[in-house]
Structure formats: C-alpha cells, structure tokens
Design a protein around this motif. Structure first.
Motif, PDB file in Angstrom:
ATOM      1  N   PRO A 293      44.137  46.123  40.873  1.00  0.00           N
ATOM      2  CA  PRO A 293      43.063  46.639  40.025  1.00  0.00           C
ATOM      3  C   PRO A 293      42.941  46.005  38.644  1.00  0.00           C
ATOM      4  CG  PRO A 293      44.911  48.132  39.902  1.00  0.00           C
ATOM      5  CD  PRO A 293      45.308  47.047  40.878  1.00  0.00           C
ATOM      6  N   ALA A 294      43.799  45.040  38.282  1.00  0.00           N
ATOM      7  CA  ALA A 294      43.800  44.530  36.914  1.00  0.00           C
ATOM      8  C   ALA A 294      42.426  44.029  36.484  1.00  0.00           C
ATOM      9  CB  ALA A 294      44.834  43.406  36.779  1.00  0.00           C
ATOM     10  N   ALA A 295      41.695  43.360  37.380  1.00  0.00           N
ATOM     11  CA  ALA A 295      40.434  42.730  37.011  1.00  0.00           C
ATOM     12  C   ALA A 295      39.263  43.701  36.929  1.00  0.00           C
ATOM     13  CB  ALA A 295      40.107  41.614  37.998  1.00  0.00           C
ATOM     14  N   MET A 296      39.492  44.983  37.206  1.00  0.00           N
ATOM     15  CA  MET A 296      38.407  45.960  37.119  1.00  0.00           C
ATOM     16  C   MET A 296      38.004  46.200  35.672  1.00  0.00           C
ATOM     17  SD  MET A 296      39.500  48.770  39.963  1.00  0.00           S
ATOM     18  CE  MET A 296      39.717  48.309  41.679  1.00  0.00           C
ATOM     19  N   GLU A 297      36.753  46.584  35.483  1.00  0.00           N
ATOM     20  CA  GLU A 297      36.197  46.741  34.140  1.00  0.00           C
ATOM     21  C   GLU A 297      36.914  47.830  33.351  1.00  0.00           C
ATOM     22  OE1 GLU A 297      31.835  47.576  32.040  1.00  0.00           O
ATOM     23  OE2 GLU A 297      31.987  47.092  34.172  1.00  0.00           O
ATOM     24  N   ARG A 298      37.318  48.907  34.000  1.00  0.00           N
ATOM     25  CA  ARG A 298      37.937  50.034  33.304  1.00  0.00           C
ATOM     26  C   ARG A 298      39.460  49.924  33.230  1.00  0.00           C
ATOM     27  NH1 ARG A 298      36.590  55.733  35.301  1.00  0.00           N
ATOM     28  NH2 ARG A 298      38.070  56.116  33.620  1.00  0.00           N
ATOM     29  N   VAL A 299      40.001  48.769  33.588  1.00  0.00           N
ATOM     30  CA  VAL A 299      41.446  48.564  33.566  1.00  0.00           C
ATOM     31  C   VAL A 299      41.773  47.483  32.548  1.00  0.00           C
ATOM     32  CG1 VAL A 299      43.457  47.838  34.933  1.00  0.00           C
ATOM     33  CG2 VAL A 299      41.680  49.274  35.970  1.00  0.00           C
ATOM     34  N   VAL A 300      42.855  47.689  31.786  1.00  0.00           N
ATOM     35  CA  VAL A 300      43.330  46.685  30.834  1.00  0.00           C
ATOM     36  C   VAL A 300      44.244  45.728  31.585  1.00  0.00           C
ATOM     37  CG1 VAL A 300      44.584  46.266  28.690  1.00  0.00           C
ATOM     38  CG2 VAL A 300      43.181  48.335  28.931  1.00  0.00           C
ATOM     39  N   ALA A 301      43.808  44.490  31.751  1.00  0.00           N
ATOM     40  CA  ALA A 301      44.585  43.477  32.461  1.00  0.00           C
ATOM     41  C   ALA A 301      45.440  42.707  31.461  1.00  0.00           C
ATOM     42  CB  ALA A 301      43.668  42.518  33.200  1.00  0.00           C
ATOM     43  N   ALA A 317      41.676  33.482  32.985  1.00  0.00           N
ATOM     44  CA  ALA A 317      40.445  34.050  33.520  1.00  0.00           C
ATOM     45  C   ALA A 317      39.861  35.036  32.519  1.00  0.00           C
ATOM     46  CB  ALA A 317      40.730  34.756  34.849  1.00  0.00           C
ATOM     47  N   PRO A 318      38.553  35.207  32.490  1.00  0.00           N
ATOM     48  CA  PRO A 318      37.918  36.087  31.503  1.00  0.00           C
ATOM     49  C   PRO A 318      38.231  37.559  31.687  1.00  0.00           C
ATOM     50  CG  PRO A 318      36.307  35.251  33.073  1.00  0.00           C
ATOM     51  CD  PRO A 318      37.565  34.492  33.315  1.00  0.00           C
ATOM     52  N   TRP A 319      38.759  37.951  32.847  1.00  0.00           N
ATOM     53  CA  TRP A 319      39.064  39.362  33.050  1.00  0.00           C
ATOM     54  C   TRP A 319      40.431  39.758  32.493  1.00  0.00           C
ATOM     55  CZ3 TRP A 319      43.362  39.567  36.108  1.00  0.00           C
ATOM     56  CH2 TRP A 319      43.578  38.510  37.018  1.00  0.00           C
ATOM     57  N   VAL A 320      41.199  38.815  31.970  1.00  0.00           N
ATOM     58  CA  VAL A 320      42.469  39.140  31.310  1.00  0.00           C
ATOM     59  C   VAL A 320      42.160  39.614  29.889  1.00  0.00           C
ATOM     60  CG1 VAL A 320      44.701  38.264  30.546  1.00  0.00           C
ATOM     61  CG2 VAL A 320      43.721  37.474  32.718  1.00  0.00           C
ATOM     62  N   ASP A 321      42.565  40.838  29.561  1.00  0.00           N
ATOM     63  CA  ASP A 321      42.191  41.473  28.292  1.00  0.00           C
ATOM     64  C   ASP A 321      43.217  41.286  27.191  1.00  0.00           C
ATOM     65  OD1 ASP A 321      39.771  42.883  29.338  1.00  0.00           O
ATOM     66  OD2 ASP A 321      41.270  43.878  30.589  1.00  0.00           O
ATOM     67  N   ALA A 322      44.478  41.160  27.536  1.00  0.00           N
ATOM     68  CA  ALA A 322      45.528  41.127  26.523  1.00  0.00           C
ATOM     69  C   ALA A 322      46.691  40.280  27.007  1.00  0.00           C
ATOM     70  CB  ALA A 322      46.012  42.545  26.201  1.00  0.00           C
ATOM     71  N   ARG A 388      41.411  37.372  23.424  1.00  0.00           N
ATOM     72  CA  ARG A 388      42.347  38.317  24.051  1.00  0.00           C
ATOM     73  C   ARG A 388      43.308  38.870  23.012  1.00  0.00           C
ATOM     74  NH1 ARG A 388      43.892  34.173  28.868  1.00  0.00           N
ATOM     75  NH2 ARG A 388      44.327  32.955  26.992  1.00  0.00           N
ATOM     76  N   SER A 389      43.580  40.156  23.099  1.00  0.00           N
ATOM     77  CA  SER A 389      44.501  40.792  22.160  1.00  0.00           C
ATOM     78  C   SER A 389      45.922  40.303  22.393  1.00  0.00           C
ATOM     79  CB  SER A 389      44.453  42.315  22.322  1.00  0.00           C
ATOM     80  OG  SER A 389      43.166  42.811  22.022  1.00  0.00           O
ATOM     81  N   LEU A 390      46.634  40.052  21.308  1.00  0.00           N
ATOM     82  CA  LEU A 390      48.037  39.626  21.364  1.00  0.00           C
ATOM     83  C   LEU A 390      48.897  40.782  20.891  1.00  0.00           C
ATOM     84  CD1 LEU A 390      47.644  36.043  19.829  1.00  0.00           C
ATOM     85  CD2 LEU A 390      47.716  36.678  22.258  1.00  0.00           C
ATOM     86  N   VAL A 391      49.706  41.300  21.780  1.00  0.00           N
ATOM     87  CA  VAL A 391      50.519  42.488  21.503  1.00  0.00           C
ATOM     88  C   VAL A 391      51.985  42.077  21.472  1.00  0.00           C
ATOM     89  CG1 VAL A 391      51.154  44.802  22.274  1.00  0.00           C
ATOM     90  CG2 VAL A 391      48.803  43.972  22.591  1.00  0.00           C
TER      91      VAL A 391
END
Length: 411
Positions: A293-301, A317-322, A388-391
């Motif tokens: 599910p990582a690539a789903m819109e409501r999931v933080v990948a 890939a653009p679906w990776v958020d952080a 992408r956020s860097l944590v």
C-alpha cells in the motif's frame, strides 16, 4: 502449493505479483450476484469470511471448473485474455480468466457497471537482510521518558515480538503475538518486530505500540488478513500505523482490498509504509513498479537514506513521500535469544518507515491526530531536491551512534 487453515490453497505467481488462485474478494452489496454467477459456472463458491467494516467478503472457489465452461461460452474473451498474457510473457491463470469473464459479462449486462471484485494477493516483508549485534547494551541506555509521544498510539503489523527489557511497559500485544525465547525459529529476521518497535519508541519514547503479529514467521501475509488488521487498529483510536510489507501488481494498480482497508482506518489515523528495497531503473528505463500500500495516495511512503543520500535500493519514484535513515540503523533486538535484550544494526526501508512513524507519533498530542502530526512534520522538515521530507533519528542518552557518518541524528 501451501497448506493453510486446514486446506490446500494455490499461490499463483504473475509477472509482478503472487496471489491465491482460489480466492476472490467481493463487495458485500453485490455478493449474492457474484456468487450466483460463479455457481452457474460450476465454481462451487463459498463465503470464507466477511467484514462489514471493509464492506467486503472473501470467497473461495474452484476457478478451473469455471474456466472449463467460460472457454465454451465466451471463447473470444478467453482467447483475448490468453493472448494479452502471452504478449506480456506470462500465462493466464484460471482465476485471471474467471475474473475477465465476470467483469466483461457484468459490464455487458449492466451497461458498463461492475461490482467490486479483486484478488487476494500475497504481501511480503520488504526487509531481506539480517540484524548485526552491536557491543553496547540497553543497560547503558537511560530508561524511556514520557516525552515526546506521550499519549500517542502506534499500530505495528509485523511478525511476533521477541521479549526485550527496553520495550517493557510500552507494548500492547496478545499472548499469541509474542514469541517466547524458545518459541520461534532462529531466523535472521526473527527480530524484525522488536527492531521496528524499538525504532518507533526511540523516536517517541512516550508512545504506546499496539502490536499485531499479522505476518507469518516467514514475513508474509495476504491482503485480506492485512486489511482486517488495519480495520482493527483503526477501530482502536490508533494515531499512526506502521507497515513493513508490500506487493506489486501486474497492472500497476492498487489492490482493491488494500484500498478499502486504508479507507476503513478512518480520517484520524495515518498509515506509514515502507516504499520497498527494489530501487534502480528497470531494463527499459522506467521507474520500478509501485509497491502497495505504500504508493497509495492516503499512505505515507518512506524510502531509506544511506548517509545523506537515498539508498540505492530506494525506488526513485514520485509516490515516495519521505526519506529517513535506513542503513546501519541501531535499535532493539534479542541478541542472545534469551529475552535479556541487546542492540543491533540493520538496514532497509522498513526501518526508515518505523523512524517516520515514530517521528509522527512524537508530534501527536491533544487535538493533534496522526494526519495532522504528519502534515506538521512534513511542513517543518528539510526536503530534498524533489520535495520529499527528510526525517532524522533521535539518539537517546547512552544509545550508540548509527553506523553511517555524515547523517544528522536529530529531526
């Protein structure tokens, strides 16, 4: 073939996916319609489980019996599906052919309308390496404090949890979800749940981890089982859910059952999932296939950092958020296999996801739920060149340094 729940079930391997060849997931409102059609084709359907929260039912069937009939009744549909599979270098499974005929028949009969139908796919844990013990002991580490993260609840779906003294008092788990010192095989990844939980609490020492051993000891689960675990955690006022599993699909679309599961967790819970460790461009120059599910819109990948750069294994890939540290990360593990604890180093996007889940939990408070905490973290964190956020990782007092130089240890 595998044996599960007292019966033989077939796992079919596609190009990008594995799925149960005798399962269908069906929307409850139109379950009777689908069962009737399958019964007409001699597929002997039966409802194995249903869940009102998901709005879905799990149906077992005999697709080979259905295919023997639809080959005669819908020869052109079957031939088209077989040809498409062959063009893609694959073989159309009986369940694939059954699904094609179901969808085309319903679309023809009801002017394009389709009931909710999908496969029950196999999901696998994304971490494949093994933990390496480090010399320091949790005895040298100060006890956890109440802050940050006091009052936050983090759901973790992983394998069974090995005992560890540093986690005492911070984990909610049923007895069946705990591994006794001698009750689990000595696999290299047997510490996975303990390592993930330690990382969440390293970031948010005041949080509570609600652990579900939804993964078998080999690190696999199926979409239906995971969906029920997510619905359970969503019903328990969970702020953050961390997942280390994923699957890919032959058509690049998210599995229906996982879409419904993410919907079922509710609007006040944020799901954080590992982006996978399969980076690098494909042979045709395209980006790696999305992991669900990582690539789903409501999931933080979340992908892994190696030092200050994305790890080679992280999908570009653009679906990776952080991105978060995911190489030689230090966390809790049962070093001596006797419940006395220890620390180790491990790597992978699963642990980067755990770090982000913990960082979100550290910002949860009265009036600040999981999604709000994630938005706050994303808005205030550093970003890479594509946004992408860097944590980063907190280093508790007495905690040994992570193994890669040049990386911040504070977020």
């Amino acid at each position: 073939m595998i044996y599960r729940k007292g019966r033989t079930e077939r796992i079919v391997r596609g190009q990008q996916q594995r799925f149960y060849g005798d399962h269908l997931v069906v929307g409850l409102p139109h379950l009777g319609l689908v069962l009737h059609q399958l019964d007409t084709w001699g597929a002997s359907p039966r409802v194995a489980d249903e869940d009102e929260r998901l709005g879905l039912a799990l149906v077992c069937l005999e697709p080979s019996a259905a295919v023997s009939k639809v080959r005669r009744q819908f020869r052109s549909w079957v031939n088209e599906a077989v040809a498409r599979a062959e063009d893609a270098g694959a073989e159309a499974a009986d369940l694939d052919l059954t699904l094609v005929c179901l969808r085309r028949l319903f679309a023809q009969r009801y002017a394009g309308w389709l009931p909710a139908l999908g496969k029950n796919r196999l999901l696998e844990r994304v971490t494949g390496s093994s933990v390496v013990p480090v010399g320091s002991s949790p005895g040298d580490v100060l006890p956890r404090g109440r802050f940050p993260g006091n009052g936050a609840r983090v759901g973790v779906v992983d394998s069974r949890l090995r005992p560890h003294p540093w986690l005492d008092g911070a984990v909610i788990a049923a007895a069946r979800d705990l591994a006794t010192a001698d009750g689990i095989s000595d696999r290299g990844d047997a510490d996975h749940a303990t390592f993930v939980t330690g990382l969440v609490l390293r970031q948010a020492p005041g949080a509570v981890v609600d652990l579900r051993a939804g993964l078998r000891d080999d690190g696999t689960t199926d979409g239906w089982s995971l969906a029920k675990d997510l619905a359970d955690l969503g019903a328990r006022d969970t702020d953050v859910i961390q997942l280390s599993v994923g699957c890919r699909t032959d058509d690049g679309r998210p599995p229906m059952v996982l879409q419904e599961a993410v919907r079922a967790v509710g609007p006040r819970t944020v799901v954080v999932a590992a982006a996978g460790d399969h980076g690098g461009p494909a042979s045709d120059g395209m980006a790696p296939a999305p992991v669900w599910p990582a690539a789903m819109e409501r999931v933080v990948a979340v992908g892994a950092l190696d030092g200050e750069a994305p790890a080679d294994s992280t999908p570009d890939a653009p679906w990776v958020d952080a991105l978060a540290p995911g190489a030689d990360v230090v966390s809790t593990c049962d070093v001596h296999r006797d419940g006395t604890g220890g620390l180790g180093r491990w790597g992978g996007s699963a642990f980067a996801a755990a770090a982000v889940a913990g960082a979100i939990a550290a910002r949860v408070s009265d009036g600040v739920d999981g999604p709000t905490a994630w938005r706050d973290l994303a808005e205030t964190s550093k970003r890479d060149h594509v946004g992408r956020s860097l944590v980063g990782l907190r280093r508790p007092s007495g905690w040994p340094a992570d193994g890669r130089p040049g990386r911040a240890d504070e977020y």
